[in-house]
Design a protein around this motif. Structure first.
Motif, PDB file in Angstrom:
ATOM      1  N   ILE A 170      38.182  43.172  49.127  1.00 54.62           N
ATOM      2  CA  ILE A 170      38.946  42.891  47.913  1.00 54.62           C
ATOM      3  C   ILE A 170      39.202  44.180  47.147  1.00 54.62           C
ATOM      4  CG2 ILE A 170      38.875  41.737  45.669  1.00 54.62           C
ATOM      5  CD1 ILE A 170      37.265  39.476  47.074  1.00 54.62           C
ATOM      6  N   HIS A 171      38.193  45.038  47.073  1.00 60.90           N
ATOM      7  CA  HIS A 171      38.338  46.336  46.406  1.00 60.90           C
ATOM      8  C   HIS A 171      39.481  47.135  47.028  1.00 60.90           C
ATOM      9  CE1 HIS A 171      36.634  50.080  44.493  1.00 60.90           C
ATOM     10  NE2 HIS A 171      37.322  50.610  45.490  1.00 60.90           N
ATOM     11  N   GLU A 172      39.533  47.189  48.353  1.00 59.81           N
ATOM     12  CA  GLU A 172      40.591  47.966  49.004  1.00 59.81           C
ATOM     13  C   GLU A 172      41.957  47.337  48.785  1.00 59.81           C
ATOM     14  OE1 GLU A 172      39.902  50.852  49.791  1.00 59.81           O
ATOM     15  OE2 GLU A 172      37.720  50.650  49.862  1.00 59.81           O
ATOM     16  N   PHE A 173      42.031  46.021  48.798  1.00 66.58           N
ATOM     17  CA  PHE A 173      43.295  45.379  48.445  1.00 66.58           C
ATOM     18  C   PHE A 173      43.682  45.732  47.017  1.00 66.58           C
ATOM     19  CE2 PHE A 173      43.061  42.709  52.219  1.00 66.58           C
ATOM     20  CZ  PHE A 173      44.402  42.453  52.486  1.00 66.58           C
ATOM     21  N   GLY A 174      42.674  45.846  46.132  1.00 68.71           N
ATOM     22  CA  GLY A 174      42.961  46.248  44.765  1.00 68.71           C
ATOM     23  C   GLY A 174      43.665  47.585  44.704  1.00 68.71           C
ATOM     24  N   HIS A 175      43.176  48.553  45.491  1.00 64.05           N
ATOM     25  CA  HIS A 175      43.864  49.848  45.565  1.00 64.05           C
ATOM     26  C   HIS A 175      45.289  49.670  46.059  1.00 64.05           C
ATOM     27  CE1 HIS A 175      40.668  52.520  44.464  1.00 64.05           C
ATOM     28  NE2 HIS A 175      39.852  52.097  45.424  1.00 64.05           N
ATOM     29  N   ALA A 176      45.454  48.877  47.094  1.00 66.04           N
ATOM     30  CA  ALA A 176      46.786  48.690  47.673  1.00 66.04           C
ATOM     31  C   ALA A 176      47.739  47.989  46.718  1.00 66.04           C
ATOM     32  CB  ALA A 176      46.682  47.909  48.978  1.00 66.04           C
ATOM     33  N   LEU A 177      47.183  47.233  45.771  1.00 67.36           N
ATOM     34  CA  LEU A 177      48.019  46.492  44.826  1.00 67.36           C
ATOM     35  C   LEU A 177      48.354  47.285  43.571  1.00 67.36           C
ATOM     36  CD1 LEU A 177      46.337  42.978  45.103  1.00 67.36           C
ATOM     37  CD2 LEU A 177      48.559  43.668  46.017  1.00 67.36           C
ATOM     38  N   GLY A 178      47.716  48.435  43.376  1.00 63.40           N
ATOM     39  CA  GLY A 178      48.086  49.259  42.237  1.00 63.40           C
ATOM     40  C   GLY A 178      46.939  49.835  41.447  1.00 63.40           C
ATOM     41  N   ALA A 179      45.712  49.594  41.853  1.00 64.02           N
ATOM     42  CA  ALA A 179      44.566  50.214  41.182  1.00 64.02           C
ATOM     43  C   ALA A 179      44.289  51.558  41.837  1.00 64.02           C
ATOM     44  CB  ALA A 179      43.343  49.305  41.266  1.00 64.02           C
ATOM     45  N   GLY A 180      44.265  52.615  41.040  1.00 63.66           N
ATOM     46  CA  GLY A 180      44.037  53.952  41.563  1.00 63.66           C
ATOM     47  C   GLY A 180      42.600  54.388  41.375  1.00 63.66           C
ATOM     48  N   ALA A 181      42.349  55.105  40.298  1.00 64.81           N
ATOM     49  CA  ALA A 181      41.011  55.641  40.041  1.00 64.81           C
ATOM     50  C   ALA A 181      40.004  54.525  39.789  1.00 64.81           C
ATOM     51  CB  ALA A 181      41.055  56.576  38.835  1.00 64.81           C
ATOM     52  N   HIS A 182      38.753  54.791  40.154  1.00 67.73           N
ATOM     53  CA  HIS A 182      37.671  53.841  39.898  1.00 67.73           C
ATOM     54  C   HIS A 182      37.328  53.787  38.413  1.00 67.73           C
ATOM     55  CE1 HIS A 182      36.142  54.373  44.304  1.00 67.73           C
ATOM     56  NE2 HIS A 182      37.101  53.460  44.214  1.00 67.73           N
ATOM     57  N   PHE A 183      36.790  52.654  38.013  1.00 65.67           N
ATOM     58  CA  PHE A 183      36.265  52.479  36.664  1.00 65.67           C
ATOM     59  C   PHE A 183      35.032  51.584  36.770  1.00 65.67           C
ATOM     60  CE2 PHE A 183      39.748  49.481  37.404  1.00 65.67           C
ATOM     61  CZ  PHE A 183      39.159  48.250  37.138  1.00 65.67           C
ATOM     62  N   ASN A 184      34.305  51.403  35.681  1.00 56.66           N
ATOM     63  CA  ASN A 184      33.116  50.558  35.717  1.00 56.66           C
ATOM     64  C   ASN A 184      33.508  49.138  36.112  1.00 56.66           C
ATOM     65  OD1 ASN A 184      31.434  52.651  34.899  1.00 56.66           O
ATOM     66  ND2 ASN A 184      31.584  52.140  32.726  1.00 56.66           N
ATOM     67  N   GLY A 185      32.905  48.672  37.199  1.00 57.43           N
ATOM     68  CA  GLY A 185      33.268  47.358  37.730  1.00 57.43           C
ATOM     69  C   GLY A 185      34.267  47.422  38.862  1.00 57.43           C
ATOM     70  N   PHE A 186      34.703  48.639  39.171  1.00 60.66           N
ATOM     71  CA  PHE A 186      35.606  48.843  40.296  1.00 60.66           C
ATOM     72  C   PHE A 186      35.254  50.176  40.942  1.00 60.66           C
ATOM     73  CE2 PHE A 186      39.868  50.354  41.910  1.00 60.66           C
ATOM     74  CZ  PHE A 186      39.973  49.449  42.945  1.00 60.66           C
ATOM     75  N   GLY A 187      34.170  50.157  41.717  1.00 59.51           N
ATOM     76  CA  GLY A 187      33.745  51.368  42.402  1.00 59.51           C
ATOM     77  C   GLY A 187      32.709  52.168  41.657  1.00 59.51           C
ATOM     78  N   HIS A 188      32.689  52.066  40.333  1.00 61.34           N
ATOM     79  CA  HIS A 188      31.606  52.628  39.541  1.00 61.34           C
ATOM     80  C   HIS A 188      30.656  51.484  39.222  1.00 61.34           C
ATOM     81  CE1 HIS A 188      34.195  56.206  37.912  1.00 61.34           C
ATOM     82  NE2 HIS A 188      33.866  56.341  39.188  1.00 61.34           N
ATOM     83  N   GLY A 189      29.520  51.462  39.915  1.00 60.21           N
ATOM     84  CA  GLY A 189      28.635  50.303  39.833  1.00 60.21           C
ATOM     85  C   GLY A 189      28.994  49.342  40.940  1.00 60.21           C
ATOM     86  N   ASP A 190      29.584  48.227  40.576  1.00 65.13           N
ATOM     87  CA  ASP A 190      29.976  47.223  41.575  1.00 65.13           C
ATOM     88  C   ASP A 190      31.261  47.626  42.287  1.00 65.13           C
ATOM     89  OD1 ASP A 190      27.853  45.570  40.800  1.00 65.13           O
ATOM     90  OD2 ASP A 190      29.061  44.633  39.238  1.00 65.13           O
ATOM     91  N   ALA A 191      31.401  47.139  43.515  1.00 61.68           N
ATOM     92  CA  ALA A 191      32.687  47.285  44.205  1.00 61.68           C
ATOM     93  C   ALA A 191      33.758  46.572  43.403  1.00 61.68           C
ATOM     94  CB  ALA A 191      32.600  46.716  45.619  1.00 61.68           C
ATOM     95  N   ILE A 192      33.462  45.351  42.988  1.00 64.20           N
ATOM     96  CA  ILE A 192      34.320  44.596  42.071  1.00 64.20           C
ATOM     97  C   ILE A 192      33.425  43.742  41.189  1.00 64.20           C
ATOM     98  CG2 ILE A 192      36.372  44.487  43.547  1.00 64.20           C
ATOM     99  CD1 ILE A 192      35.490  41.595  44.282  1.00 64.20           C
ATOM    100  N   ASN A 193      33.858  43.554  39.957  1.00 66.09           N
ATOM    101  CA  ASN A 193      33.251  42.530  39.116  1.00 66.09           C
ATOM    102  C   ASN A 193      34.329  41.988  38.195  1.00 66.09           C
ATOM    103  OD1 ASN A 193      33.436  44.278  36.877  1.00 66.09           O
ATOM    104  ND2 ASN A 193      31.270  44.836  36.945  1.00 66.09           N
ATOM    105  N   ASN A 194      33.949  41.303  37.141  1.00 65.73           N
ATOM    106  CA  ASN A 194      34.943  40.653  36.288  1.00 65.73           C
ATOM    107  C   ASN A 194      35.905  41.641  35.647  1.00 65.73           C
ATOM    108  OD1 ASN A 194      33.909  38.139  36.869  1.00 65.73           O
ATOM    109  ND2 ASN A 194      32.615  38.045  35.051  1.00 65.73           N
ATOM    110  N   ASP A 195      35.452  42.864  35.391  1.00 65.61           N
ATOM    111  CA  ASP A 195      36.355  43.855  34.808  1.00 65.61           C
ATOM    112  C   ASP A 195      37.483  44.210  35.766  1.00 65.61           C
ATOM    113  OD1 ASP A 195      35.129  44.078  32.295  1.00 65.61           O
ATOM    114  OD2 ASP A 195      33.600  45.423  33.087  1.00 65.61           O
TER     115      ASP A 195
END
Length: 221
Positions: A170-195
């Motif tokens: 899901i994280h990698e699909f997130g990148h493919a959909l338009g998420a670039g740099a990591h943030f808390n809840g997306f690669g910083h800490g969890d791969a994905i969370n509610n944030d």
């Protein structure tokens, strides 16, 4: 629910699972959107449409074609994304049998080809997004000046030294959909969370090209 719905090319390597941590407020969601998408001054963004929202145009150009190559994990990831977003986002059939080099728009799932920086494959090489197999870079011009992503991206899941989890997929699909740099809840800490989910939802709820002061935010998690 509004049906405005979008990806990228460095390697983002992860293990963590989705958590139930309390999500940030609306201001925090906007800040995360700025970090990963709007600012446009970190990889994979190249400065085009800086300070503007960037994503796939599913409203006028159609759902995002995906060549799944019958990868069960990718299918589960797409199912979860569409469940949370509340709308269809992926066209799973139109490029299913098209040779890779003839595909002009969409995502291609590649199993076992994830790499780390410099092409290194190690225990952290669980997933990444790039322009092709054997590289960690993105296409030179994968989105337009108005912020529309229109390209071909490979979503690499797993490698010879790491098996991707659903959260990593899901994280990698997130990148493919338009998420670039990591943030808390997306690669910083969890791969994905509610944030992460709040950011992805609001990227597609808002118009392509929108600036920070034009965003309307819904907290869904």
């Amino acid at each position: 629910m509004t049906s405005k719905l979008y990806f990228l090319g460095v390697c983002f390597l992860l293990f963590a699972c989705e958590s139930n941590e309390r999500a940030v407020n609306e201001e925090g969601i906007i800040n995360n959107m700025n970090i990963t998408n709007l600012y446009g001054d970190t990889f994979p963004w190249n400065g085009i449409a800086a300070r503007h929202l960037k994503r796939w145009d599913v409203e006028t150009e159609g759902l995002i074609p995906v060549k799944t190559n019958n990868n069960a994990l990718a299918i589960q990831a797409m199912d979860k994304i569409e469940e949370v977003m509340g709308v269809a986002m992926f066209d799973r059939t139109s490029i299913a049998d098209v040779p890779n080099d003839e595909i002009t728009r969409g995502l291609i799932i590649s199993e076992g080809t994830a790499m780390g920086p410099g092409g290194v494959v190690d225990k952290n090489s669980c997933g990444m997004v790039s322009k092709n197999i054997g590289t960690t870079s993105y296409p030179t011009s994968f989105y337009s000046e108005n912020g529309t992503i229109n390209t071909v991206l490979y979503v690499h899941l797993s490698s010879s030294k790491c098996t991707a989890s659903l959260e990593v997929a899901i994280h990698e699909f997130g990148h493919a959909l338009g998420a670039g740099a990591h943030f808390n809840g997306f690669g910083h800490g969890d791969a994905i969370n509610n944030d992460f989910w709040n950011v992805l939802y609001n990227l597609y709820k808002n118009d392509i090209g929108a600036r920070e002061n034009q965003l309307t935010i819904d907290k869904i998690k």
